[in-house]
Design a protein around this motif. Structure first.
Motif, PDB file in Angstrom:
ATOM      1  N   PHE A   1      15.052  76.428  30.485  1.00  0.00           N
ATOM      2  CA  PHE A   1      16.018  75.323  30.440  1.00  0.00           C
ATOM      3  C   PHE A   1      16.835  75.392  29.150  1.00  0.00           C
ATOM      4  CE2 PHE A   1      17.329  70.994  29.424  1.00  0.00           C
ATOM      5  CZ  PHE A   1      17.860  70.555  30.613  1.00  0.00           C
ATOM      6  N   LEU A   2      16.165  75.705  28.037  1.00  0.00           N
ATOM      7  CA  LEU A   2      16.873  75.838  26.760  1.00  0.00           C
ATOM      8  C   LEU A   2      17.900  76.962  26.825  1.00  0.00           C
ATOM      9  CD1 LEU A   2      14.184  75.505  23.930  1.00  0.00           C
ATOM     10  CD2 LEU A   2      16.090  73.962  24.448  1.00  0.00           C
ATOM     11  N   VAL A   3      17.459  78.118  27.343  1.00  0.00           N
ATOM     12  CA  VAL A   3      18.343  79.288  27.417  1.00  0.00           C
ATOM     13  C   VAL A   3      19.554  78.967  28.300  1.00  0.00           C
ATOM     14  CG1 VAL A   3      18.503  81.684  28.174  1.00  0.00           C
ATOM     15  CG2 VAL A   3      16.403  80.853  27.085  1.00  0.00           C
TER      16      VAL A   3
ATOM     17  N   TRP B   1      23.801  78.798  27.959  1.00  0.00           N
ATOM     18  CA  TRP B   1      24.695  79.438  28.954  1.00  0.00           C
ATOM     19  C   TRP B   1      25.665  78.385  29.490  1.00  0.00           C
ATOM     20  CZ3 TRP B   1      27.352  82.952  31.279  1.00  0.00           C
ATOM     21  CH2 TRP B   1      27.432  83.140  32.654  1.00  0.00           C
ATOM     22  N   ASP B   2      25.162  77.167  29.717  1.00  0.00           N
ATOM     23  CA  ASP B   2      25.993  76.079  30.230  1.00  0.00           C
ATOM     24  C   ASP B   2      27.026  75.655  29.188  1.00  0.00           C
ATOM     25  OD1 ASP B   2      26.644  74.220  32.290  1.00  0.00           O
ATOM     26  OD2 ASP B   2      25.650  72.646  31.151  1.00  0.00           O
TER      27      ASP B   2
ATOM     28  N   LEU C   1      34.499  77.577  28.294  1.00  0.00           N
ATOM     29  CA  LEU C   1      35.474  78.420  28.997  1.00  0.00           C
ATOM     30  C   LEU C   1      36.144  77.664  30.137  1.00  0.00           C
ATOM     31  CD1 LEU C   1      36.373  81.385  28.896  1.00  0.00           C
ATOM     32  CD2 LEU C   1      34.638  81.885  30.608  1.00  0.00           C
ATOM     33  N   TYR C   2      35.354  76.896  30.891  1.00  0.00           N
ATOM     34  CA  TYR C   2      35.868  76.262  32.107  1.00  0.00           C
ATOM     35  C   TYR C   2      36.151  74.780  31.935  1.00  0.00           C
ATOM     36  CZ  TYR C   2      34.830  80.432  34.843  1.00  0.00           C
ATOM     37  OH  TYR C   2      34.818  81.701  35.349  1.00  0.00           O
TER      38      TYR C   2
ATOM     39  N   SER D   1      27.824  74.488  39.673  1.00  0.00           N
ATOM     40  CA  SER D   1      28.334  75.646  38.920  1.00  0.00           C
ATOM     41  C   SER D   1      27.153  76.586  38.652  1.00  0.00           C
ATOM     42  CB  SER D   1      28.952  75.184  37.600  1.00  0.00           C
ATOM     43  OG  SER D   1      27.945  74.753  36.716  1.00  0.00           O
ATOM     44  N   PRO D   2      27.391  77.876  38.463  1.00  0.00           N
ATOM     45  CA  PRO D   2      26.264  78.796  38.241  1.00  0.00           C
ATOM     46  C   PRO D   2      25.307  78.350  37.123  1.00  0.00           C
ATOM     47  CG  PRO D   2      28.255  80.046  38.642  1.00  0.00           C
ATOM     48  CD  PRO D   2      28.672  78.600  38.560  1.00  0.00           C
ATOM     49  N   PRO D   3      25.803  77.940  35.927  1.00  0.00           N
ATOM     50  CA  PRO D   3      24.829  77.537  34.892  1.00  0.00           C
ATOM     51  C   PRO D   3      24.048  76.284  35.283  1.00  0.00           C
ATOM     52  CG  PRO D   3      26.986  77.909  33.933  1.00  0.00           C
ATOM     53  CD  PRO D   3      27.172  77.907  35.403  1.00  0.00           C
ATOM     54  N   HIS D   4      24.695  75.362  35.992  1.00  0.00           N
ATOM     55  CA  HIS D   4      23.956  74.168  36.427  1.00  0.00           C
ATOM     56  C   HIS D   4      22.834  74.558  37.386  1.00  0.00           C
ATOM     57  CE1 HIS D   4      27.366  71.085  35.413  1.00  0.00           C
ATOM     58  NE2 HIS D   4      26.761  71.586  34.351  1.00  0.00           N
ATOM     59  N   ILE D   5      23.121  75.492  38.279  1.00  0.00           N
ATOM     60  CA  ILE D   5      22.069  75.946  39.205  1.00  0.00           C
ATOM     61  C   ILE D   5      20.960  76.639  38.393  1.00  0.00           C
ATOM     62  CG2 ILE D   5      21.550  77.497  41.134  1.00  0.00           C
ATOM     63  CD1 ILE D   5      22.992  74.890  41.953  1.00  0.00           C
TER      64      ILE D   5
END
Lengths: 363, 172
Positions: free
Chosen positions: A117-119, A123-124, A130-131, A139-143
Motif C-alpha cells: 500500500f505504501l509503495v 505510484w499514485d 502527471l494526470y 485508475s491503474p494506481p488506485h487498483i
C-alpha cells in the motif's frame, strides 16, 4: 467471607486475539474510508491528500501493517531465542530473507499488503502529478492500492482461519471474509479496462469474487453455515454503509463548509455495488452442498450477473435492454461462477491447512 | 507520561502544520477560454489546463455572460459523431458562481464536441463547442501502467500456487 471464596479472575485474552483484531480492525477502517471516499466524490467533490476519508484509508493499512510487523518481530525474537512459536498466532512461521525473520504466514501476507500500500501510494502520487487529481476509482494506481488492501484482507482471513476451532476465530474469519467480499466489489471495477464489448467484465468479476468467497467460507470452517454467515455479514455491512456513506459525506461537507453538488441523488455508491441477492445465493450454497460445487457455483454466478442491472433499475430507475450482451454476460458469469466455486472450495481447504489442528499436523 | 504526551502533541502539530497547504482545496485557475454562442446566450468555456490531454483531469467552467441564476441547461459530449454522455449543467463545486466539471478527464484522444442546451429568460437555445482537440495521453502506455499496478495480484496468485502445491496431498 464470600470475598475470599471468590477466586481472582484468571480470564485472559485468548492468545493471538489482540493482533488479529488489530489487523481486522485496520481492514474495516480501510473499508469505511473507501465507502466514505467514493460517496464524497459523488456527492461533494473537492479533494485533497488529507481528507478524512483518505485518512481512514491510510490509517487502515497503517494499523494492519504495524500490527503485522509487531507480530513478525516478536515471532522472530522468539525463534532466535529458540522458544517455541505458537502457530495459533497467524499460522506456522516461515523464514523471510533467508532466516532473518520468522513470520507467521497470515501476518506475512497482511503485512506485505500494507507494505505494498505504501509503495502504491507513491505510484499514485506520481500518477496524480502527471494526470492531475483525477477522481476516478479505477485508475491503474488506485487498483494497485485496492489490490494491496485486498492482500491485507486475505491475510486477515488467514489469521482468523488459523483459530477456527475457537469461537473468536470463527467470528473473525466470517467478518474478515465479508470485508474482503465487499471490498472486492470495488476492486472489480478495474475490470472496466478489459476491452470486451460483448459482455460486462465488471458484472462477471462481481459474480466471480462473490461466489469464490462464499464457497471459501463454506469450506474453511469446521461447521456448516460459513457461506450463510458471510452472506448475512455482507448484507449487514451493506445496510450499515447504505445509511453511513451519504450521511458521513453530508456531515463532513457541513463540517468543512462545503456544499453538496447540484443534482446529487444521494444513492450510496459502494453499498449499491454489492449484489443484494447475495444472501439468497449464500442460502443456495448451503442447501445445495451435496451437489458438485460447480453446479451451485454456476447458478450463483448467473443469478448475480443477471440481477446486476435489475438492482440498478430498482435503485436508479430507468430500464435495461435484455440484449445479446446481457445474455452473454450471464452465460460467462455462470462459467466463471463454476470456476469460482471450485477455487473457493480449494481455498477453504487451504485455509484449513493453516490451522495447527490435529488433522493438519502432517502438512 | 507528560513528556510522551508533549512529544505526541508536538509531532501532531508538526504534521498538521506541514500538511496545511495540502489541506487547502485548490482554486479553479482558468488558463484558456473558448466562446460558444447558444442563441441569445454568450457562454464562456474555461479550461484549467491547455491543451487538453486524454485522461488528464482538469476543471472546466461554463459561464453565461449574465450569470447562471435564472438558467438551467444540459451538456452533451460527442466523441467524433457519437454521443458519449449527457448531464445537467451543475455548479462547479469549487467555483459556485458558474457551471462546471471538477477534475474531469476526457477519456480518449481525438475530436470532441460539447453541446449546450440552455433554457433561461430568453427561451431555450443550443450552442456547440466544436473541434475540441484532445491530445494523446501523457505518461507511459496504459499496458505498462496496468502491468505495474497489477503486480500485487500476480504476487497473490503466485503465493496461492505455492500454497496449492504444498497442500495438495490432503485435497479430496
Amino acid at each position: 467471607m464470600e470475598i475470599t471464596a471468590v477466586a481472582p479472575s484468571t480470564r485472559t485474552v485468548p492468545r493471538g486475539l489482540v493482533p488479529a483484531s488489530a489487523v481486522l480492525g485496520g481492514t474495516l477502517l480501510s473499508l469505511v474510508g473507501l465507502t466514505w471516499d467514493i460517496q464524497w466524490h459523488s456527492d461533494v467533490g473537492p479533494d485533497t491528500f488529507f481528507t478524512l476519508p483518505h485518512l481512514f484509508l491510510y490509517a487502515g493499512s497503517a494499523v494492519s501493517g504495524l500490527a503485522s510487523l509487531l507480530v513478525v518481530l516478536m515471532t522472530t525474537a522468539d525463534a532466535k531465542r529458540a522458544r517455541a512459536v505458537d502457530p495459533i498466532v497467524g499460522g506456522r512461521a516461515v523464514g523471510v530473507f533467508g532466516r532473518t525473520f520468522a513470520a507467521p504466514v497470515g501476518y506475512l501476507i497482511s503485512g506485505t499488503g500494507a507494505a505494498l500500500f505504501l509503495v502504491y501510494g507513491l505510484w499514485d502520487q506520481w500518477w496524480h502529478g502527471l494526470y492531475g487529481f483525477d477522481a476516478v476509482i479505477d485508475s491503474p494506481p488506485h487498483i494497485g492500492l485496492l489490490l494491496s488492501i485486498s492482500i491485507t484482507m486475505v491475510g486477515a482471513v488467514m489469521i482468523f482461519a488459523v483459530a477456527r476451532d475457537q469461537r473468536w476465530g470463527v467470528y473473525g474469519a466470517v467478518a474478515a471474509a465479508a470485508a474482503l467480499l465487499v471490498f472486492s466489489m470495488v476492486t472489480s471495477l478495474g475490470l472496466r479496462a478489459v476491452p470486451a464489448a460483448f459482455a460486462s467484465p465488471v458484472s462477471i468479476g462481481t459474480a466471480f469474487f462473490s461466489v469464490m468467497i462464499l464457497f471459501m467460507a463454506a469450506h474453511a470452517l469446521d461447521r456448516r453455515g460459513g457461506a450463510l454467515a458471510v452472506g448475512v455479514s455482507v448484507a449487514v455491512l451493506q445496510a450499515v454503509f447504505w445509511w453511513f456513506s451519504p450521511w458521513a459525506a453530508k456531515v463532513y461537507a457541513d463540517a468543512t463548509g462545503l456544499p453538496l453538488r447540484d443534482y446529487t441523488d444521494g444513492i450510496p455508491g459502494l453499498p449499491n455495488m454489492i449484489p443484494m441477492c447475495l444472501v439468497g445465493v449464500a442460502v443456495a450454497v448451503e442447501l445445495l452442498h451435496r451437489l458438485p460445487v460447480w453446479i451451485p457455483g454456476a447458478a450463483g454466478g448467473a443469478v448475480i450477473a443477471a440481477l446486476v442491472p435489475v438492482q440498478r433499475v430498482l435503485v436508479h430507475g430507468g430500464s435495461f435492454p435484455v440484449n445479446a450482451r446481457y445474455l452473454t454476460t450471464i452465460v460467462l458469469a455462470a462459467a466463471f461462477g463454476a470456476l469460482a466455486a471450485m477455487l473457493g472450495r480449494r481455498f477453504g481447504h487451504m485455509l484449513r491447512h493453516l490451522a495447527p489442528a490435529k488433522e493438519n499436523s502432517h502438512a | 507520561m507528560r513528556k510522551t504526551l508533549l512529544g505526541l502533541l508536538g509531532a501532531a502539530a508538526l504534521l498538521f502544520g506541514l500538511a496545511t497547504p495540502a489541506l487547502a482545496y485548490e482554486p479553479v485557475n482558468i488558463v484558456h477560454t473558448e466562446k460558444v454562442q447558444a442563441g441569445p446566450y454568450d457562454l464562456t468555456v474555461g479550461f484549467s489546463t491547455w491543451p487538453v490531454k486524454a485522461m488528464q483531469s482538469l476543471d472546466f467552467t461554463f459561464a453565461p455572460e449574465d450569470g447562471i441564476a435564472d438558467k438551467t441547461g444540459k451538456l452533451t459530449m460527442f466523441y467524433g459523431q457519437k454521443e458519449f454522455d449527457d448531464s445537467p449543467l451543475a455548479r462547479h463545486p469549487r467555483k459556485r458562481e458558474v457551471w462546471g466539471l471538477d477534475i474531469h478527464a476526457m477519456p480518449a484522444q481525438g475530436t470532441w464536441t460539447f453541446r449546450f442546451d440552455i433554457d433561461g429568460p430568453a427561451g431555450p437555445a443550443t450552442g456547440e463547442l466544436k473541434n475540441l482537440q484532445v491530445m494523446e495521453q501523457p505518461g507511459p502506455p496504459m499496458g505498462l501502467s496496468w502491468a505495474i499496478s497489477t503486480i500485487p495480484l500476480f504476487g497473490l496468485i503466485a503465493f496461492i500456487v505455492i500454497a496449492w502445491r504444498r497442500t495438495r496431498p490432503a485435497s479430496r
